[in-house]
Structures are given as C-alpha cells and as structure tokens.
Design a protein around this motif. Structure first.
Motif, PDB file in Angstrom:
ATOM      1  N   HIS A  42      -9.548 -10.653 -16.965  1.00  0.00           N
ATOM      2  CA  HIS A  42      -9.623  -9.192 -17.039  1.00  0.00           C
ATOM      3  C   HIS A  42     -10.087  -8.564 -15.732  1.00  0.00           C
ATOM      4  N   GLU A  43      -9.576  -7.380 -15.460  1.00  0.00           N
ATOM      5  CA  GLU A  43      -9.992  -6.573 -14.314  1.00  0.00           C
ATOM      6  C   GLU A  43     -11.131  -5.650 -14.741  1.00  0.00           C
ATOM      7  N   ASP A  44     -12.121  -5.477 -13.891  1.00  0.00           N
ATOM      8  CA  ASP A  44     -13.168  -4.491 -14.166  1.00  0.00           C
ATOM      9  C   ASP A  44     -12.597  -3.075 -14.108  1.00  0.00           C
ATOM     10  N   HIS A  45     -11.742  -2.844 -13.126  1.00  0.00           N
ATOM     11  CA  HIS A  45     -11.121  -1.525 -12.939  1.00  0.00           C
ATOM     12  C   HIS A  45      -9.664  -1.731 -12.568  1.00  0.00           C
ATOM     13  N   ARG A  46      -8.758  -1.412 -13.490  1.00  0.00           N
ATOM     14  CA  ARG A  46      -7.345  -1.601 -13.189  1.00  0.00           C
ATOM     15  C   ARG A  46      -6.830  -0.474 -12.301  1.00  0.00           C
ATOM     16  N   SER A  47      -5.653  -0.669 -11.769  1.00  0.00           N
ATOM     17  CA  SER A  47      -5.069   0.309 -10.854  1.00  0.00           C
ATOM     18  C   SER A  47      -4.849   1.662 -11.533  1.00  0.00           C
ATOM     19  N   ARG A  48      -5.126   2.732 -10.808  1.00  0.00           N
ATOM     20  CA  ARG A  48      -4.843   4.083 -11.318  1.00  0.00           C
ATOM     21  C   ARG A  48      -3.348   4.359 -11.324  1.00  0.00           C
ATOM     22  N   HIS A  49      -2.639   3.703 -10.415  1.00  0.00           N
ATOM     23  CA  HIS A  49      -1.186   3.898 -10.315  1.00  0.00           C
ATOM     24  C   HIS A  49      -0.477   3.032 -11.351  1.00  0.00           C
ATOM     25  N   ARG A  50       0.367   3.650 -12.161  1.00  0.00           N
ATOM     26  CA  ARG A  50       1.121   2.903 -13.165  1.00  0.00           C
ATOM     27  C   ARG A  50       2.566   2.659 -12.745  1.00  0.00           C
ATOM     28  N   TRP A  51       3.085   3.462 -11.808  1.00  0.00           N
ATOM     29  CA  TRP A  51       4.493   3.333 -11.448  1.00  0.00           C
ATOM     30  C   TRP A  51       4.867   1.968 -10.858  1.00  0.00           C
ATOM     31  N   PRO A  52       3.929   1.195 -10.246  1.00  0.00           N
ATOM     32  CA  PRO A  52       4.320  -0.143  -9.789  1.00  0.00           C
ATOM     33  C   PRO A  52       4.763  -1.078 -10.919  1.00  0.00           C
ATOM     34  N   LEU A  53       4.513  -0.668 -12.181  1.00  0.00           N
ATOM     35  CA  LEU A  53       4.976  -1.467 -13.313  1.00  0.00           C
ATOM     36  C   LEU A  53       6.488  -1.596 -13.348  1.00  0.00           C
ATOM     37  N   ILE A  54       7.185  -0.786 -12.577  1.00  0.00           N
ATOM     38  CA  ILE A  54       8.637  -0.881 -12.544  1.00  0.00           C
ATOM     39  C   ILE A  54       9.093  -2.267 -12.113  1.00  0.00           C
ATOM     40  N   ALA A  55       8.318  -2.925 -11.251  1.00  0.00           N
ATOM     41  CA  ALA A  55       8.679  -4.278 -10.798  1.00  0.00           C
ATOM     42  C   ALA A  55       8.603  -5.291 -11.940  1.00  0.00           C
ATOM     43  N   PRO A  56       7.490  -5.381 -12.669  1.00  0.00           N
ATOM     44  CA  PRO A  56       7.453  -6.297 -13.817  1.00  0.00           C
ATOM     45  C   PRO A  56       8.489  -5.958 -14.889  1.00  0.00           C
ATOM     46  N   VAL A  57       8.761  -4.665 -15.077  1.00  0.00           N
ATOM     47  CA  VAL A  57       9.772  -4.271 -16.061  1.00  0.00           C
ATOM     48  C   VAL A  57      11.145  -4.800 -15.652  1.00  0.00           C
ATOM     49  N   LEU A  58      11.466  -4.700 -14.369  1.00  0.00           N
ATOM     50  CA  LEU A  58      12.729  -5.248 -13.872  1.00  0.00           C
ATOM     51  C   LEU A  58      12.770  -6.769 -14.045  1.00  0.00           C
ATOM     52  N   ALA A  59      11.635  -7.420 -13.814  1.00  0.00           N
ATOM     53  CA  ALA A  59      11.565  -8.870 -14.007  1.00  0.00           C
ATOM     54  C   ALA A  59      11.810  -9.223 -15.473  1.00  0.00           C
ATOM     55  N   ALA A  60      11.270  -8.419 -16.385  1.00  0.00           N
ATOM     56  CA  ALA A  60      11.499  -8.637 -17.810  1.00  0.00           C
ATOM     57  C   ALA A  60      12.973  -8.449 -18.151  1.00  0.00           C
ATOM     58  N   LEU A  61      13.620  -7.478 -17.491  1.00  0.00           N
ATOM     59  CA  LEU A  61      15.048  -7.268 -17.687  1.00  0.00           C
ATOM     60  C   LEU A  61      15.831  -8.498 -17.223  1.00  0.00           C
ATOM     61  N   ALA A  62      15.397  -9.097 -16.118  1.00  0.00           N
ATOM     62  CA  ALA A  62      16.044 -10.310 -15.617  1.00  0.00           C
ATOM     63  C   ALA A  62      15.920 -11.446 -16.633  1.00  0.00           C
ATOM     64  N   VAL A  63      14.778 -11.511 -17.317  1.00  0.00           N
ATOM     65  CA  VAL A  63      14.586 -12.515 -18.362  1.00  0.00           C
ATOM     66  C   VAL A  63      15.620 -12.329 -19.466  1.00  0.00           C
ATOM     67  N   LEU A  64      15.787 -11.084 -19.916  1.00  0.00           N
ATOM     68  CA  LEU A  64      16.743 -10.787 -20.982  1.00  0.00           C
ATOM     69  C   LEU A  64      18.168 -11.106 -20.544  1.00  0.00           C
ATOM     70  N   MET A  65      18.474 -10.864 -19.278  1.00  0.00           N
ATOM     71  CA  MET A  65      19.809 -11.165 -18.765  1.00  0.00           C
ATOM     72  C   MET A  65      20.045 -12.674 -18.750  1.00  0.00           C
ATOM     73  N   ASN A  66      19.034 -13.435 -18.351  1.00  0.00           N
ATOM     74  CA  ASN A  66      19.154 -14.897 -18.391  1.00  0.00           C
ATOM     75  C   ASN A  66      19.411 -15.378 -19.813  1.00  0.00           C
ATOM     76  N   LEU A  67      18.647 -14.840 -20.753  1.00  0.00           N
ATOM     77  CA  LEU A  67      18.797 -15.252 -22.146  1.00  0.00           C
ATOM     78  C   LEU A  67      20.157 -14.826 -22.692  1.00  0.00           C
TER      79      LEU A  67
END
Length: 258
Positions: A79-104
């Motif tokens: 766990h992080e004591d203080h997570r990032s205030r910026h949420r928009w960088p989540l676009i990278a993990p979301v794209l990675a998750a999309l790549a997972v679905l494409m592989n499957l």
C-alpha cells in the motif's frame, strides 16, 4: 521513509531489497533449470508448463510470504501512504488491460486442454511473486534511501534485467532482448498503477493477466488480434513512461509533507 515503513519489524534498507531480488532470481532459475525443461518449450504440454514454470512459482510464493512476514513489510509493500493526485495516467494500465483482452480474444481456445489451462492458471502466480519482489519489497527498500525517481528507475530496470535469466534457461538472445525492453515499459505500467490506485494488488492482477494471456495466445494457432495486442501493450508502456513524472512528483510531494 513512508509512514507504513516506520512500523515494520525490520527497518527497510536498499541492500535487503537487492538481496531479495537476487535471491528470488536464483531460486526460480535453480528450480526451473533442475526441471530440465527449456523455457522455449513450456508451451509444448501441460506437464512442461507446470514443471518448467509452475513449480518454481509455487515455491517462490511460499518463500516470499515467509520473507515478507519476517520483515514485517506487508504494509509498505502492498500500500501507498499517499497515492498520486493525478488519475489520468491510468490510461496506460487500461490500455494494457485492453491488450490482455485482445490476446485472449485471439487465443485458439480449441487447442486448450483442461490440464494445460490448469497449468496456465498456476503460472499466474508470477503476478504475485514478481510484483511483490520488484514493486513491493524492493520498492520499499529503495525508498529508505533514494528519491522516488530512482526508486521507479531502479526497480523497473532490475525487473527488466531479471528476464535475462530466460537465456540461461534456453530462450534465444534474439527473443529475450526485446522481452527485456518490453519488461521495462511493463514495469513502468505496473508502477504507475500502484501509484495511482494506492495499492500493489491491482498491479499483481494486471501482471498475472498479461502473462497468462501471452502464454494462452501461444497455444495453437493465434488470431490476428494477438499481433495487435503486442503493439497496444508497447503503446501502453510508452504512455506510462511519458506520464511517470507526474506520479513521481506526487510521491515526492507526499514525502516532503511527512
């Protein structure tokens, strides 16, 4: 040092994290080498996949649970004591998750046996082991001395370098070098996911899903989506690399506030 790290049984130190990283690699490599099954033949059968990769991950998982418990590092590792205030960088993990679905989506599921599927599920333990080592225990140890930019860079670089053991286990250098480079970008994706969600659990899940999808797509005759998935994953890594400065800045700001 984080607030959670101050409550650990044994104070985090960089050398402890490096020892855990190296010990994990040695343990996994030794067990996989003892199996006598080359890394590039794991997909040949359920037996080869389980004995070649699964057994080492089961043993490593047990060893890491014991190690983390003895150190008392579960809090700062997960766990992080203080997570990032910026949420928009989540676009990278979301794209990675999309790549997972494409592989499957491009996987030849008709070529899958029940035994091979079971062995593939065991292989998902890599999400737990590699994340706990690199973005859990190693990250915790590095934060005791270094600024966050070095924490990200060192942990991501060592995560990538760790994939070089595949050469010793039978993989070709030509196939491994791109894997190492992709792993650095992947490590950055998982780091960004930890910082933006405040938890390592989501990185463990995404990591496990990605590795599972890669091995699944390697069974039988994969569809065209698999080739596109690789490009999407690399793009996600590039976006994570481009956005990592924002989540690092938030981490440094949180450290100063403490």
């Amino acid at each position: 040092m984080s607030e959670a790290a101050t409550r650990t049984r044994i104070s985090p130190r960089p050398w402890i994290g490096l020892a855990i990283w190296l010990g994990y690699l040695v343990l996994v490599a030794a067990i996989q080498a003892a199996s006598g099954i080359r890394y590039d033949t794991w997909n040949d059968s359920a037996r080869d996949l389980f004995l070649g990769g699964g057994v080492s991950l089961i043993v490593a998982s047990i060893a890491l649970v014991i190690t983390t418990s003895v150190l008392g590092w579960w809090g700062p590792a997960l766990h992080e004591d203080h997570r990032s205030r910026h949420r928009w960088p989540l676009i990278a993990p979301v794209l990675a998750a999309l790549a997972v679905l494409m592989n499957l989506g491009g996987t030849d599921w008709g070529a899958y046996s029940g035994a091979f599927f079971g062995a593939s599920v065991v292989l998902m333990l890599v999400g737990f082991t590699e994340e706990l080592v690199n973005r859990g225990l190693l990250l915790t140890a590095l934060r005791s001395r270094y600024t966050e930019v070095w924490v990200w860079l060192i942990s991501s670089a060592l995560f990538a370098i760790g994939h070089l053991i595949n050469v010793a286990l039978g993989a070709s250098v030509a196939a491994t070098v791109p894997q190492v480079l992709t792993a650095f970008l992947g490590g950055t994706i998982f780091y960004v996911l930890r910082r933006t969600t405040g938890s390592l659990i989501w990185a463990m899940v995404l990591h496990a899903a990605w590795d599972f999808s890669v091995f699944a797509a390697g069974v039988g005759d994969s569809g065209d989506l698999v080739s596109v998935a690789t490009l999407v994953y690399v793009l996600a890594g590039v976006l994570a690399f481009a956005s990592v400065a924002f989540v690092i800045k938030d981490a440094d700001r949180g450290a100063r506030a403490r």
